[in-house]
Design an enzyme around this catalytic site. Structure first.
Site, PDB file in Angstrom:
ATOM      1  N   TYR A   1       0.848  -1.188   0.000  1.00 42.54           N
ATOM      2  CA  TYR A   1       0.000   0.000   0.000  1.00 42.54           C
ATOM      3  C   TYR A   1       0.883   1.238   0.000  1.00 42.54           C
ATOM      4  O   TYR A   1       1.969   1.259   0.567  1.00 42.54           O
ATOM      5  CB  TYR A   1      -0.932   0.021   1.216  1.00 42.54           C
ATOM      6  CG  TYR A   1      -0.233   0.009   2.559  1.00 42.54           C
ATOM      7  CD1 TYR A   1       0.077   1.201   3.222  1.00 42.54           C
ATOM      8  CD2 TYR A   1       0.097  -1.192   3.177  1.00 42.54           C
ATOM      9  CE1 TYR A   1       0.698   1.198   4.452  1.00 42.54           C
ATOM     10  CE2 TYR A   1       0.732  -1.200   4.416  1.00 42.54           C
ATOM     11  CZ  TYR A   1       1.032  -0.010   5.042  1.00 42.54           C
ATOM     12  OH  TYR A   1       1.652  -0.016   6.262  1.00 42.54           O
ATOM     13  N   PRO A   2       0.421   2.317  -0.641  1.00 41.27           N
ATOM     14  CA  PRO A   2       1.114   3.605  -0.548  1.00 41.27           C
ATOM     15  C   PRO A   2       0.540   4.414   0.602  1.00 41.27           C
ATOM     16  O   PRO A   2      -0.586   4.171   1.056  1.00 41.27           O
ATOM     17  CB  PRO A   2       0.796   4.253  -1.891  1.00 41.27           C
ATOM     18  CG  PRO A   2      -0.563   3.726  -2.232  1.00 41.27           C
ATOM     19  CD  PRO A   2      -0.647   2.330  -1.659  1.00 41.27           C
ATOM     20  N   MET A   3       1.306   5.376   1.090  1.00 41.19           N
ATOM     21  CA  MET A   3       0.822   6.177   2.205  1.00 41.19           C
ATOM     22  C   MET A   3       1.446   7.569   2.196  1.00 41.19           C
ATOM     23  O   MET A   3       2.492   7.808   1.594  1.00 41.19           O
ATOM     24  CB  MET A   3       1.127   5.498   3.542  1.00 41.19           C
ATOM     25  CG  MET A   3       2.601   5.374   3.858  1.00 41.19           C
ATOM     26  SD  MET A   3       2.892   5.040   5.608  1.00 41.19           S
ATOM     27  CE  MET A   3       2.372   6.596   6.318  1.00 41.19           C
TER      28      MET A   3
ATOM     29  N   LYS B   1       1.927  11.174   4.939  1.00 45.84           N
ATOM     30  CA  LYS B   1       1.762  11.766   6.256  1.00 45.84           C
ATOM     31  C   LYS B   1       0.776  12.939   6.134  1.00 45.84           C
ATOM     32  O   LYS B   1       0.875  13.753   5.212  1.00 45.84           O
ATOM     33  CB  LYS B   1       3.101  12.242   6.813  1.00 45.84           C
ATOM     34  CG  LYS B   1       3.961  11.119   7.370  1.00 45.84           C
ATOM     35  CD  LYS B   1       3.243  10.380   8.495  1.00 45.84           C
ATOM     36  CE  LYS B   1       4.153   9.367   9.160  1.00 45.84           C
ATOM     37  NZ  LYS B   1       3.443   8.619  10.211  1.00 45.84           N
TER      38      LYS B   1
ATOM     39  N   GLN C   1       9.337  -6.081   6.143  1.00 40.33           N
ATOM     40  CA  GLN C   1       8.847  -5.026   5.270  1.00 40.33           C
ATOM     41  C   GLN C   1       9.976  -4.350   4.509  1.00 40.33           C
ATOM     42  O   GLN C   1      11.132  -4.373   4.910  1.00 40.33           O
ATOM     43  CB  GLN C   1       8.095  -3.982   6.066  1.00 40.33           C
ATOM     44  CG  GLN C   1       8.964  -3.142   6.966  1.00 40.33           C
ATOM     45  CD  GLN C   1       8.171  -2.065   7.670  1.00 40.33           C
ATOM     46  OE1 GLN C   1       6.944  -2.032   7.596  1.00 40.33           O
ATOM     47  NE2 GLN C   1       8.846  -1.183   8.341  1.00 40.33           N
TER      48      GLN C   1
ATOM     49  N   SER D   1      -0.103   6.615  13.191  1.00 40.66           N
ATOM     50  CA  SER D   1      -1.083   6.241  12.169  1.00 40.66           C
ATOM     51  C   SER D   1      -2.410   6.956  12.371  1.00 40.66           C
ATOM     52  O   SER D   1      -2.965   7.543  11.435  1.00 40.66           O
ATOM     53  CB  SER D   1      -1.322   4.723  12.184  1.00 40.66           C
ATOM     54  OG  SER D   1      -0.208   4.031  11.693  1.00 40.66           O
TER      55      SER D   1
END
Length: 508
Positions: A153-155, A157, A193, A231
């Site tokens: 998944y991309p994320m 901030k 990861q 998160s």
């Protein structure tokens, strides 16, 4: 106007997640000859990519995507964008490409940041921790684990009016990431990861790729992290894609709708790989390290990697009638670290990690050894054994986060040479005889030229399991002792008091 200080970063390999959808109608309607050609050329491309025939270094892996978002994922890591570009275009020249359409892709680059070690980016500072340097290198040039399950998944901030990550002071951001990493360390041995930066390269700021043998471990980890402020307050996510790894040679079974064996069920380009463990560094999502702490280590094999020289020593000892193999006589890989922490607190931490390590068949043993005569400067040893070098290297990164780690065996005192006789399993009725003989030997060693120190450490869970660690000015100084009558007498004595013959492992 106050401008927040961004962390410095260093970049490593470029990462491409190449998601493909199969045109199943076209595949079913194609003549058998055309399908056979597509499978043959597809296997050649995928196997060649995984063997990194196209570049001096890198990694690739093949996955079957679960759900409707795509069918096939080819994951590439290469040193340059030119390498990635060439791989993309090479695929388009295969007969398999005619039956696929690109469903999605994500481009990023591996990175380390100042959250891990500001000294690493300070030209005037000396990073003496070779374990940290090796850990950073493993983040910049990672290996793809052979775990069956992948979640990508991309994320970003968050940059909202109330919660803006980039408005936080550096120290507060670093504290958030350190706390986030504490959660990830609880999943050591279960989730691994690769985090890569994509600011300016793709739609989000980071790409997160998680690997596990059990998909529910990933689910559990991410669910727990949702409650962490890093998160819950500051993270925003793109869509998730899940996939299952398979060896390229099973492409035909994949396209035929047949069961596809996982990586560990077959010989393949990555068939030797062990099971690494959760680890990370990034401004983004941390799943397994403390980016503000300094001790991240990896072992280069069974206590060092001097190759031919170690073999010469082993051969010479064999001629003297001394078994010089690795612990248990197997090709195991060992990590040994020393801590100044309270042994009870240290053992509790190690026991938690060991419970996670035991999820993997590659884990042989992890134990805490305490010095027999503890003083104010006494150090407790953590010994962890693995069937593969990769697994040992990755486990070292987590073990190095244990309290008050002061050094890793093999990394300190580069001007000396070390030996370690591990797993002297003593017959219970002869334990006193063995420790008495050690005291006599220690007195003799203290008078020998080139001898620096020798310690006896005892497994806190089994008082009959011990190891002796010695440090010498040089290899030749140690060999003079091994050739001596005193050492021969010690070997003969051991035949009577030990369950097994002593095993000698060398520290480069």
């Amino acid at each position: 106007m106050e401008r927040r200080r961004p962390p410095q970063t260093e970049e490593g390999w470029y990462v491409l997640h190449d998601f493909r959808s199969i045109d199943w109608d076209a595949w079913r309607n194609a003549p058998e000859r055309r399908r056979s050609q597509a499978i043959e050329e597809g296997i050649d491309y995928l196997a060649s990519s995984e063997a990194v025939d196209d570049a001096a270094e890198g990694e690739s892996a093949t996955f079957a995507v679960l759900g409707h978002k795509a069918d096939l994922l080819v994951l590439h890591l290469r040193p340059t964008l030119a390498d990635i570009d060439t791989l993309e275009r090479r695929f388009e020249h295969t007969a398999l490409a005619e039956f696929t359409e690109r469903a999605d892709s994500y481009l990023s680059v591996t990175e380390v940041s100042g959250y891990m070690s500001e000294d690493y980016f300070d030209e005037d500072a000396e990073v003496e921790d070779t374990g940290l340097a090796r850990y950073i290198e493993s983040r910049l040039t990672p290996e793809i684990p052979d775990s069956e399950f992948l979640s990508f998944y991309p994320m970003d901030k968050r940059r909202g009016p109330e919660d803006n990550w980039y408005d936080l002071p550096f120290d507060e951001r670093a504290e958030h990431l350190s706390s986030h990493g504490d959660i990830g360390r609880e999943y050591a041995g279960r989730v691994t990861q690769i985090i890569s930066g994509s600011v300016g390269l793709d739609d989000f700021e980071w790409g997160v790729t998680l690997f596990a043998d059990d998909p529910t471990d990933v689910k559990e980890l991410l669910y727990e992290m949702r409650f962490d402020p890093s998160s819950s307050r500051f993270a925003e996510f793109g869509r998730f894609l899940s996939a299952r790894r398979f060896p390229p040679e099973h492409l035909g079974a994949f396209l035929a709708g047949q069961p596809v064996p996982q990586e560990g069920d077959t010989e393949s380009a990555h068939g030797e790989h062990g099971h690494p463990h959760a680890e990370s560094d990034s401004d983004g999502q941390h799943h397994g390290d403390s980016s503000s702490d300094g001790h991240h280590d990896g072992s280069g094999g069974p206590h060092g990697d001097d190759g031919d020289e170690d073999e010469d020593v082993r051969s010479e000892l064999e001629e003297l009638g001394v078994y010089a193999g690795q612990p248990h006589g197997e090709d195991v890989h060992a990590v040994v670290l020393y801590s100044a922490a309270d042994p009870d607190e240290l053992f509790e931490e190690v026991d938690g990690l060991r419970g996670n390590f035991d999820h993997y068949d590659t884990h042989v043993k992890t134990a805490v050894y305490e010095p027999r005569d503890g003083g104010n400067d006494a150090e407790t040893a953590i010994v962890s054994l693995w069937d593969t070098e990769r697994a040992a290297n990755t486990a070292a990164g987590f073990l190095a986060d244990l309290p008050d780690i002061v050094r890793q065996a093999g990394d300190d005192e580069g001007d000396s040479w070390g030996t370690m006789g591990m797993f002297y399993t003593v017959k219970p009725e002869h334990r006193g005889d063995f420790t008495g003989a050690f005291e006599d030997a220690a007195g003799l060693l203290a008078e020998m030229d080139g001898h620096r120190k020798t310690d006896l450490l005892i497994n806190r869970e089994d008082e009959n399991d011990m190891f002796i660690a010695s440090r010498w000015d040089s290899r030749e100084d140690a060999m003079q002792f091994f050739r001596s009558d005193a050492f021969s007498e010690a070997v003969e004595f051991g035949r009577d008091v030990l369950v097994d013959r002593p095993r000698h492992v060398f520290l480069a």
